[in-house]
Design a protein around this motif. Structure first.
Motif, PDB file in Angstrom:
ATOM      1  N   GLU A   1      40.022  -5.147  39.121  1.00 60.25           N
ATOM      2  CA  GLU A   1      39.419  -6.242  38.369  1.00 60.25           C
ATOM      3  C   GLU A   1      39.204  -7.472  39.242  1.00 60.25           C
ATOM      4  N   PHE A   2      40.010  -7.643  40.288  1.00 60.19           N
ATOM      5  CA  PHE A   2      39.804  -8.766  41.196  1.00 60.19           C
ATOM      6  C   PHE A   2      38.427  -8.661  41.855  1.00 60.19           C
ATOM      7  N   GLY A   3      38.079  -7.466  42.298  1.00 57.67           N
ATOM      8  CA  GLY A   3      36.781  -7.261  42.926  1.00 57.67           C
ATOM      9  C   GLY A   3      35.634  -7.490  41.965  1.00 57.67           C
ATOM     10  N   GLU A   4      35.755  -6.950  40.763  1.00 62.46           N
ATOM     11  CA  GLU A   4      34.700  -7.132  39.764  1.00 62.46           C
ATOM     12  C   GLU A   4      34.566  -8.600  39.367  1.00 62.46           C
ATOM     13  N   ASN A   5      35.703  -9.275  39.230  1.00 61.85           N
ATOM     14  CA  ASN A   5      35.672 -10.699  38.894  1.00 61.85           C
ATOM     15  C   ASN A   5      34.988 -11.514  39.991  1.00 61.85           C
ATOM     16  N   GLY A   6      35.254 -11.141  41.245  1.00 58.32           N
ATOM     17  CA  GLY A   6      34.638 -11.845  42.369  1.00 58.32           C
ATOM     18  C   GLY A   6      33.133 -11.690  42.382  1.00 58.32           C
ATOM     19  N   ARG A   7      32.657 -10.458  42.168  1.00 56.46           N
ATOM     20  CA  ARG A   7      31.210 -10.223  42.139  1.00 56.46           C
ATOM     21  C   ARG A   7      30.547 -11.037  41.027  1.00 56.46           C
ATOM     22  N   LYS A   8      31.173 -11.061  39.862  1.00 52.93           N
ATOM     23  CA  LYS A   8      30.609 -11.799  38.725  1.00 52.93           C
ATOM     24  C   LYS A   8      30.572 -13.297  39.015  1.00 52.93           C
ATOM     25  N   ARG A   9      31.616 -13.804  39.642  1.00 56.00           N
ATOM     26  CA  ARG A   9      31.658 -15.245  39.926  1.00 56.00           C
ATOM     27  C   ARG A   9      30.551 -15.637  40.897  1.00 56.00           C
ATOM     28  N   VAL A  10      30.298 -14.814  41.890  1.00 53.91           N
ATOM     29  CA  VAL A  10      29.227 -15.115  42.839  1.00 53.91           C
ATOM     30  C   VAL A  10      27.874 -15.088  42.135  1.00 53.91           C
ATOM     31  N   ASN A  11      27.640 -14.061  41.330  1.00 53.55           N
ATOM     32  CA  ASN A  11      26.357 -13.963  40.629  1.00 53.55           C
ATOM     33  C   ASN A  11      26.136 -15.133  39.678  1.00 53.55           C
ATOM     34  N   ASP A  12      27.205 -15.595  39.063  1.00 50.92           N
ATOM     35  CA  ASP A  12      27.084 -16.683  38.084  1.00 50.92           C
ATOM     36  C   ASP A  12      26.938 -18.058  38.730  1.00 50.92           C
ATOM     37  N   ASN A  13      27.546 -18.246  39.896  1.00 49.90           N
ATOM     38  CA  ASN A  13      27.637 -19.598  40.456  1.00 49.90           C
ATOM     39  C   ASN A  13      26.953 -19.803  41.804  1.00 49.90           C
ATOM     40  N   PHE A  14      26.806 -18.762  42.587  1.00 55.84           N
ATOM     41  CA  PHE A  14      26.312 -18.936  43.951  1.00 55.84           C
ATOM     42  C   PHE A  14      25.180 -17.972  44.280  1.00 55.84           C
ATOM     43  N   SER A  15      24.371 -17.626  43.293  1.00 56.57           N
ATOM     44  CA  SER A  15      23.298 -16.670  43.523  1.00 56.57           C
ATOM     45  C   SER A  15      22.193 -17.293  44.371  1.00 56.57           C
ATOM     46  N   PHE A  16      21.502 -16.448  45.083  1.00 60.76           N
ATOM     47  CA  PHE A  16      20.440 -16.903  45.977  1.00 60.76           C
ATOM     48  C   PHE A  16      19.278 -17.502  45.188  1.00 60.76           C
ATOM     49  N   GLY A  17      18.951 -16.898  44.052  1.00 62.32           N
ATOM     50  CA  GLY A  17      17.847 -17.400  43.246  1.00 62.32           C
ATOM     51  C   GLY A  17      18.087 -18.800  42.733  1.00 62.32           C
ATOM     52  N   ALA A  18      19.305 -19.044  42.238  1.00 59.87           N
ATOM     53  CA  ALA A  18      19.632 -20.379  41.733  1.00 59.87           C
ATOM     54  C   ALA A  18      19.601 -21.402  42.867  1.00 59.87           C
ATOM     55  N   PHE A  19      20.106 -21.007  44.025  1.00 64.10           N
ATOM     56  CA  PHE A  19      20.091 -21.894  45.185  1.00 64.10           C
ATOM     57  C   PHE A  19      18.658 -22.233  45.593  1.00 64.10           C
ATOM     58  N   ALA A  20      17.787 -21.218  45.631  1.00 64.57           N
ATOM     59  CA  ALA A  20      16.395 -21.431  46.037  1.00 64.57           C
ATOM     60  C   ALA A  20      15.686 -22.390  45.089  1.00 64.57           C
ATOM     61  N   ASN A  21      15.880 -22.202  43.805  1.00 59.30           N
ATOM     62  CA  ASN A  21      15.205 -23.056  42.832  1.00 59.30           C
ATOM     63  C   ASN A  21      15.689 -24.498  42.899  1.00 59.30           C
ATOM     64  N   LYS A  22      16.986 -24.659  43.117  1.00 61.72           N
ATOM     65  CA  LYS A  22      17.527 -26.012  43.169  1.00 61.72           C
ATOM     66  C   LYS A  22      17.081 -26.731  44.445  1.00 61.72           C
ATOM     67  N   LEU A  23      17.104 -26.020  45.569  1.00 63.55           N
ATOM     68  CA  LEU A  23      16.643 -26.624  46.822  1.00 63.55           C
ATOM     69  C   LEU A  23      15.154 -26.980  46.723  1.00 63.55           C
ATOM     70  N   ASN A  24      14.393 -26.096  46.118  1.00 65.42           N
ATOM     71  CA  ASN A  24      12.959 -26.359  45.935  1.00 65.42           C
ATOM     72  C   ASN A  24      12.744 -27.622  45.103  1.00 65.42           C
ATOM     73  N   PHE A  25      13.539 -27.800  44.069  1.00 66.41           N
ATOM     74  CA  PHE A  25      13.436 -29.001  43.255  1.00 66.41           C
ATOM     75  C   PHE A  25      13.731 -30.245  44.072  1.00 66.41           C
ATOM     76  N   PHE A  26      14.785 -30.177  44.891  1.00 65.09           N
ATOM     77  CA  PHE A  26      15.189 -31.356  45.663  1.00 65.09           C
ATOM     78  C   PHE A  26      14.127 -31.749  46.678  1.00 65.09           C
ATOM     79  N   ILE A  27      13.517 -30.780  47.359  1.00 66.65           N
ATOM     80  CA  ILE A  27      12.526 -31.161  48.370  1.00 66.65           C
ATOM     81  C   ILE A  27      11.212 -31.598  47.708  1.00 66.65           C
ATOM     82  N   SER A  28      10.943 -31.067  46.529  1.00 63.93           N
ATOM     83  CA  SER A  28       9.707 -31.427  45.849  1.00 63.93           C
ATOM     84  C   SER A  28       9.781 -32.812  45.227  1.00 63.93           C
ATOM     85  N   GLU A  29      11.007 -33.218  44.846  1.00 60.82           N
ATOM     86  CA  GLU A  29      11.190 -34.503  44.188  1.00 60.82           C
ATOM     87  C   GLU A  29      11.713 -35.582  45.119  1.00 60.82           C
ATOM     88  N   SER A  30      11.773 -35.294  46.412  1.00 58.35           N
ATOM     89  CA  SER A  30      12.353 -36.266  47.370  1.00 58.35           C
ATOM     90  C   SER A  30      11.535 -37.559  47.388  1.00 58.35           C
TER      91      SER A  30
END
Length: 402
Positions: free
Chosen positions: A373-402
């Motif tokens: 369960e530690f491994g499964e919990n870790g995978r879920k936490r990454v997907n929920d909080n540190f996913s590449f898609g969420a990062f890309a969208n947020k960075l795109n917002f920041f550079i577009s609104e600078s």
């Protein structure tokens, strides 16, 4: 949108990992990307950079003077040189420039009408010691320059709540400056595309249990703690039959040009020898490639993360624990800095006091018990909080609104 990154040395450190992931994120959203750097070696870089538009200028400039001295000044000079190149000679036009680590280039870049985004992994002035009066005198103007030039950016990003608090405490003249938090990410698509290949390591034995440390060979990474934990584990967990099959792997970035890497590698191997740890009990690896790193995380039952009091920030401070969780590998990490915002104690691993006894105790708990369960919990936490898609969208917002 045409977006450029400016970075002093495109190697395989944590800041470079963030830069590459950021470039990939913006490229996935159809931005045109160029990376400017003063050093680029295709044999000592992240694999993805070979498919990017990298412009290298100023590698002839020194990295240090009088031996290992004045490295900060030299880094500043290299970045300022790059900035002048972009302004005067670059054939590309850019709408946004993203820089990190060194802000001294910002005043030059501001001469052209481009939005400047500065990503603060951690204030540079806090990353050096001032044990002598000469060092204090040397750093004083550099510290003032860092604070002043950072404030000139159109947008400032930091990597965590931890770093934001440090930023406010350090850059007192910038208290009125708005700062956004952008957590780093890992490129999960890149991970998913690489199939672990256990044949890469001739030491691999499926009957063994592997414990991994993945950090650059620098003294501040406290890799000694891994070796001391291995020794303590051998001395105090010998009564468990499974303990005989545990092998510790120390792997990380190593650059023969960097004297500290060379010296610290020798210090660590000497410590292992002094503690009578054999080659069958502890293995040292230098600069694993991306596929080797994925494979190491795949074969590891536990990741040990040892730096104490380090900022959240870049590379191994953030990426390695998160990558381990994505690979469903539990983490035992020091209970300070970055892990406080990534590792969940008792859920995705353990947060520990930075000593061999406590590290070995948490390690023993993970190895002694079946904890899928530690491994499964870790995978879920990454997907929920540190996913590449969420990062890309947020960075795109920041550079577009600078």
């Amino acid at each position: 949108m045409r977006v450029a990154f400016i970075h002093p040395d495109l190697g395989i450190g944590g800041a470079e990992r963030w830069l590459v992931d950021s470039a990939l994120a913006l490229k996935s959203l159809k931005h045109d990307i160029v990376i400017y750097t003063s050093h680029y070696d295709t044999t000592h870089c992240f694999d993805e950079t070979t498919c990017m538009n990298v412009v290298c200028r100023g590698d002839w400039l020194p990295r240090s003077l009088f031996g290992r001295r004045c490295s900060t000044v030299c880094a500043y000079i290299r970045m300022i040189y790059l900035a002048f190149y972009i302004i005067l000679f670059s054939p590309f036009s850019h709408e946004v420039i993203i820089c990190d680590q060194i802000s001294a280039c910002i005043p030059i870049l501001k001469l052209r009408k481009m939005r400047i985004v500065f990503y603060c992994h951690f204030p540079d002035m806090l990353l050096t010691q001032r044990k002598t009066a000469l060092k204090k005198l040397y750093r004083a103007p550099i510290d003032k320059l860092e604070q002043y030039t950072t404030g000139m950016a159109d947008r400032i990003l930091v990597n965590s709540r931890f770093t934001l608090n440090i930023f406010r405490q350090t850059f007192t003249s910038l208290k009125s400056k708005y700062v956004d938090i952008l957590y780093p990410s890992i490129n999960t698509d890149n991970f998913d595309s690489m199939k672990p290949d256990r044949t890469l390591f001739n030491f691999y034995d499926p009957s063994k249990t592997y414990v991994l440390s993945l950090n650059r060979y620098e003294r501040k990474k406290n890799i000694n703690l891994v070796i001391e934990t291995a020794h303590y584990f051998r001395e105090h967990y010998y009564e468990y039959s499974w303990s005989d099959n545990v092998v510790f792997i120390v792997a990380g970035g190593y650059d023969s040009r960097v004297q500290e890497n060379v010296e610290h590698y020798q210090e660590l191997t000497s410590l292992a020898e002094k503690l009578n740890l054999t080659d069958d009990e502890i293995i040292f690896l230098k600069s694993p490639s991306d596929i080797e790193k994925v494979t190491l995380l795949d074969i590891a039952s536990v990741l040990l993360y040892t730096p104490s009091g380090e900022h959240f920030g870049i590379g191994t401070r953030f990426v390695v624990p998160v990558e381990a969780m994505y690979m469903k590998t539990p983490v035992v990490a020091v209970n300070s800095g970055g892990p406080l915002e990534t590792v969940v104690h008792g859920v995705t691993g353990y947060l520990s006091e930075p000593d061999a006894q406590n590290f070995a105790r948490h390690l023993g708990n993970l190895l002694r018990q079946e904890t899928p369960e530690f491994g499964e919990n870790g995978r879920k936490r990454v997907n929920d909080n540190f996913s590449f898609g969420a990062f890309a969208n947020k960075l795109n917002f920041f550079i577009s609104e600078s």
